[in-house]
Design a protein around this motif. Sequence first.
Motif, PDB file in Angstrom:
ATOM      1  N   MET A 219       0.565  -1.158   0.017  1.00  0.00           N
ATOM      2  CA  MET A 219       0.329  -0.028  -0.209  1.00  0.00           C
ATOM      3  C   MET A 219       0.958   0.844   0.087  1.00  0.00           C
ATOM      4  O   MET A 219       2.173   1.000   0.710  1.00  0.00           O
ATOM      5  N   PRO A 220       0.879   1.819  -0.581  1.00  0.00           N
ATOM      6  CA  PRO A 220       1.483   3.641  -1.058  1.00  0.00           C
ATOM      7  C   PRO A 220       1.122   4.318   0.203  1.00  0.00           C
ATOM      8  O   PRO A 220      -0.627   4.421   1.171  1.00  0.00           O
ATOM      9  N   ILE A 221       1.610   5.099   0.966  1.00  0.00           N
ATOM     10  CA  ILE A 221       1.627   5.827   1.952  1.00  0.00           C
ATOM     11  C   ILE A 221       1.580   7.253   2.038  1.00  0.00           C
ATOM     12  O   ILE A 221       2.955   7.098   1.305  1.00  0.00           O
ATOM     13  N   LEU A 222       0.794   8.672   1.919  1.00  0.00           N
ATOM     14  CA  LEU A 222       0.883   9.632   2.547  1.00  0.00           C
ATOM     15  C   LEU A 222       1.772   9.974   2.625  1.00  0.00           C
ATOM     16  O   LEU A 222       2.258   9.654   4.109  1.00  0.00           O
TER      17      LEU A 222
ATOM     18  N   ALA B  62      -9.063   1.756   0.967  1.00  0.00           N
ATOM     19  CA  ALA B  62      -9.598   2.520  -0.484  1.00  0.00           C
ATOM     20  C   ALA B  62      -9.183   3.595  -1.284  1.00  0.00           C
ATOM     21  O   ALA B  62      -9.117   3.639  -2.393  1.00  0.00           O
ATOM     22  N   LEU B  63      -8.912   4.936  -0.433  1.00  0.00           N
ATOM     23  CA  LEU B  63      -8.193   6.251  -1.482  1.00  0.00           C
ATOM     24  C   LEU B  63      -6.981   5.346  -1.886  1.00  0.00           C
ATOM     25  O   LEU B  63      -6.272   6.436  -2.049  1.00  0.00           O
ATOM     26  N   LEU B  64      -6.439   4.782  -0.648  1.00  0.00           N
ATOM     27  CA  LEU B  64      -4.783   4.687  -0.779  1.00  0.00           C
ATOM     28  C   LEU B  64      -4.327   3.831  -1.687  1.00  0.00           C
ATOM     29  O   LEU B  64      -3.508   3.505  -3.281  1.00  0.00           O
ATOM     30  N   ARG B  65      -6.031   2.848  -2.161  1.00  0.00           N
ATOM     31  CA  ARG B  65      -5.490   1.845  -3.574  1.00  0.00           C
ATOM     32  C   ARG B  65      -5.438   2.869  -5.104  1.00  0.00           C
ATOM     33  O   ARG B  65      -5.865   2.368  -5.818  1.00  0.00           O
ATOM     34  N   LEU B  66      -6.651   3.695  -4.594  1.00  0.00           N
ATOM     35  CA  LEU B  66      -7.424   4.178  -5.346  1.00  0.00           C
ATOM     36  C   LEU B  66      -6.231   5.266  -6.171  1.00  0.00           C
ATOM     37  O   LEU B  66      -6.289   5.219  -7.488  1.00  0.00           O
ATOM     38  N   LEU B  67      -5.344   6.119  -5.035  1.00  0.00           N
ATOM     39  CA  LEU B  67      -4.131   6.538  -5.610  1.00  0.00           C
ATOM     40  C   LEU B  67      -3.002   5.686  -6.571  1.00  0.00           C
ATOM     41  O   LEU B  67      -2.834   6.531  -7.273  1.00  0.00           O
ATOM     42  N   TRP B  68      -2.968   4.200  -6.047  1.00  0.00           N
ATOM     43  CA  TRP B  68      -2.375   3.663  -6.215  1.00  0.00           C
ATOM     44  C   TRP B  68      -2.703   3.259  -8.269  1.00  0.00           C
ATOM     45  O   TRP B  68      -2.070   3.132  -9.100  1.00  0.00           O
ATOM     46  N   LEU B  69      -4.299   2.917  -8.289  1.00  0.00           N
ATOM     47  CA  LEU B  69      -4.109   3.167  -9.215  1.00  0.00           C
ATOM     48  C   LEU B  69      -4.181   4.185 -10.544  1.00  0.00           C
ATOM     49  O   LEU B  69      -3.885   3.799 -12.108  1.00  0.00           O
ATOM     50  N   CYS B  70      -4.503   5.005  -9.919  1.00  0.00           N
ATOM     51  CA  CYS B  70      -4.385   5.876 -10.546  1.00  0.00           C
ATOM     52  C   CYS B  70      -2.899   6.448 -10.847  1.00  0.00           C
ATOM     53  O   CYS B  70      -2.064   7.838 -11.641  1.00  0.00           O
ATOM     54  N   GLY B  71      -1.232   5.687 -10.370  1.00  0.00           N
ATOM     55  CA  GLY B  71      -0.154   5.970 -11.089  1.00  0.00           C
ATOM     56  C   GLY B  71       0.646   6.620  -9.101  1.00  0.00           C
ATOM     57  O   GLY B  71       2.076   6.434  -9.968  1.00  0.00           O
ATOM     58  N   TYR B  72      -0.014   7.090  -8.453  1.00  0.00           N
ATOM     59  CA  TYR B  72       0.904   7.660  -7.170  1.00  0.00           C
ATOM     60  C   TYR B  72       1.472   5.784  -6.005  1.00  0.00           C
ATOM     61  O   TYR B  72       0.620   5.060  -5.749  1.00  0.00           O
ATOM     62  N   ALA B  73       2.123   5.967  -6.116  1.00  0.00           N
ATOM     63  CA  ALA B  73       3.092   4.988  -5.719  1.00  0.00           C
ATOM     64  C   ALA B  73       3.967   4.993  -3.934  1.00  0.00           C
ATOM     65  O   ALA B  73       4.041   4.330  -3.771  1.00  0.00           O
ATOM     66  N   GLY B  74       4.359   6.003  -4.651  1.00  0.00           N
ATOM     67  CA  GLY B  74       5.268   7.637  -2.858  1.00  0.00           C
ATOM     68  C   GLY B  74       6.725   6.287  -3.615  1.00  0.00           C
ATOM     69  O   GLY B  74       7.187   5.997  -4.610  1.00  0.00           O
ATOM     70  N   ARG B  75       6.780   5.244  -1.798  1.00  0.00           N
ATOM     71  CA  ARG B  75       8.186   4.590  -1.780  1.00  0.00           C
ATOM     72  C   ARG B  75       7.555   3.145  -1.806  1.00  0.00           C
ATOM     73  O   ARG B  75       8.226   1.851  -2.228  1.00  0.00           O
TER      74      ARG B  75
END
Length: 184
Positions: free
Chosen positions: A85-88, A102-115
């Motif tokens: 899971m990406p972390i903000l 749910a929010l982080l998985r959605l962000l990940w699917l949209c391209g945000y991975a963080g570390r």
Amino acid sequence: MTIILMRHGKPDHQTNGRLNAQALAAWCEAYDLALVCDSPPPRSVAIARQAQVIVTSPLPRARSSLAKLGMQASEVDALFSEVEMPILPSRRLSLPTTLWLALLRLLWLCGYAGRAESLQRARQRAEQAADKLVNLSHDGTVLLVGHGIMNKMIARALRKRGWQAEKHASSRHWSTAIYHRPFI
């Protein structure tokens, strides 16, 4: 040739309460160490017993699920591990755990991975995992006890290779997806 993708059982880890991003990172680490707290339904046990080759991810929830099935893995491989899971980096925002996930998985699917592992890299890993399962299927029916997102990505990779779904994966614990080799 048959490949069975099974999701692990219910982890013994609470998902209630509000957390900030830093606390969520600690929650995710604890989740990755959690064992399962339920038993497999008879249908899952019957499906699992069809396998001659058994593989799993090294995460405790997958390995303890296999133990609850009364089975041992012939291979344990991080290739089958769940996508992290990406972390903000925010400490101010506090949300319920389920909303964070749910929010982080959605962000990940949209391209945000963080570390965390990117969507593109996870897809590549799923392709490698599918190749490995296909190769293992030459020795008989394969059971993978894995994880929700990665199992779905592997299933997609198998379908791209022409494997036919007898049963599609759901996101429920102990759910199975069964794929058969293409006849062509």
